[in-house]
Structure formats: C-alpha cells, structure tokens
Enzyme design. Structure first.
Site, PDB file in Angstrom:
ATOM      1  N   ASP A  58       1.172  -4.186  -0.200  1.00  0.00           N
ATOM      2  CA  ASP A  58       0.770  -2.607  -0.783  1.00  0.00           C
ATOM      3  C   ASP A  58      -1.713  -3.382   0.072  1.00  0.00           C
ATOM      4  OD1 ASP A  58       2.368  -1.623  -1.782  1.00  0.00           O
ATOM      5  OD2 ASP A  58       1.258  -1.702  -3.966  1.00  0.00           O
ATOM      6  N   ARG A  59      -2.038  -1.809   0.293  1.00  0.00           N
ATOM      7  CA  ARG A  59      -3.172  -2.575   0.545  1.00  0.00           C
ATOM      8  C   ARG A  59      -4.177  -2.693  -0.572  1.00  0.00           C
ATOM      9  NH1 ARG A  59      -5.980   3.136   3.231  1.00  0.00           N
ATOM     10  NH2 ARG A  59      -4.716   3.006   4.115  1.00  0.00           N
TER      11      ARG A  59
END
Length: 197
Positions: free
Chosen positions: A8-9
C-alpha cells in the site's frame, strides 16, 4: 525490471522486483499460489509478515481474523474495500509484541505493536481487518478516525500509517534455495515508539 507484488501507499518495507522475465513469471505464480512450484510437496511457502502499530489493547494477544473482503472498483477512500460475505476469503494472523500507555489530557490511549502474517493478500487487507476489530492502524486516514490521527501527528510527528512490510520468505530460483529477508523498522516508526515510551 518489474514488480513481483505491491504494498500500500505510505507503507514502508520490502518490495520485490524481478530483473528477468522468466523469474518474474515464476515468482508471480508463486505469490499467487502462496507456495513455490519448485517443491512438489509445497514445503517452500511464500510468507509475508508485517509490523504494525495500532490503537487500543487487543482482546486476544494472538488471533486470526477471517472476514471476507469486497473490493469496489472505482470507489474512493473507505468505500474501496469493505467487509462482505459476498466476496473473497481474507485471513490475517496477529501476535501482540508490546503494549504502551499514552496519558492524554482527555483520556488514556493504549498503543499496541503487532506482528501480522497474512495468508491471503487482498487489497488493504490488514488495514480493513484491524479497523473491523476496533484496533485500527495508527494514522490510517482512510479506515479510521482523523481526529486521533491528528493528535498523533501533532504530538509525535508521525505522518503516515504505521505499517511496515517487515519480513518475506520465498524460493530463489537462481540460488535454488529458500530465502528469508527482513527490512529493519523505519526510523519514523521506531522514533514514535521511543517517544511514547
């Protein structure tokens, strides 16, 4: 070079990249099956372990979350991934590492460090599962309360979700052996723990 998997970012840690197409094909397949094709008995599993810091004390020190997750295409923010019986199985195992107590003006906040192993690799799986049991990842502005996250940023200078792709185990086709890698905890997370201590 091409990505074998994603994180994930705003999540730190290990991200694997293949330099050759034949290796990319094999490892993408292994990641999909969660085990290496190099072993007929399946004794070379792919393992992904995360380090996380969450709000509150957990009801159990060690447990498995198995709520199914539904991914909504073209949705934004917290509507993107939801718990739903209509979709795919997601399995998250956690173990409590340490608990810390923060004395805030209004109340007492318990902060917990976790080791999390995911058996299925769904989008936002850890973040949604932890929020579903009321132990959200600290500073996750998508699946939790922005007010608490703002308190953490203001007082402890943490500005991203406290989630780290910590360890990974996989079969290395060139070296012909199982490899285990560990990414040391990023400084912003370790500094946060030092400050709350």
């Amino acid at each position: 070079p091409s990505l074998i998997h994603r994180i994930d970012r705003n999540t730190s840690g290990i991200l694997m990249v293949a330099k050759k197409k034949n290796i990319l094909t094999k490892l993408v397949s292994d990641f999909k099956e969660h085990t290496s094709k190099a072993s007929k008995k399946g004794n070379n599993p792919i393992k992904k372990i995360y380090y996380a810091i969450v709000f509150w004390k957990l009801h159990k020190r060690k447990a498995i979350i198995q709520d199914k997750l539904l991914r909504i295409e073209n949705a934004k923010n917290k509507d993107k991934v939801q718990i739903s019986e209509k979709w795919k199985t997601a399995i998250t195992n956690y173990i409590t590492l340490k608990e810390h107590v923060l004395r805030a003006k209004e109340n007492t906040i318990v902060i917990t460090e976790l080791e999390i192993e995911i058996e299925t690799w769904r989008m936002h799986q850890i973040r949604v599962h932890m929020a579903s049991i009321w132990n959200p990842i600290i500073w996750d502005n998508v699946y939790w309360d922005k007010k608490l996250n703002s308190f953490i940023e203001r007082n402890y200078w943490l500005k991203r979700q406290a989630l780290h792709a910590w360890k990974i185990s996989f079969f290395h086709y060139t070296r012909k052996k199982q490899i285990e890698l560990t990414a040391r905890i990023k400084k912003d997370l370790s500094d946060f723990i030092k400050k709350i201590k």
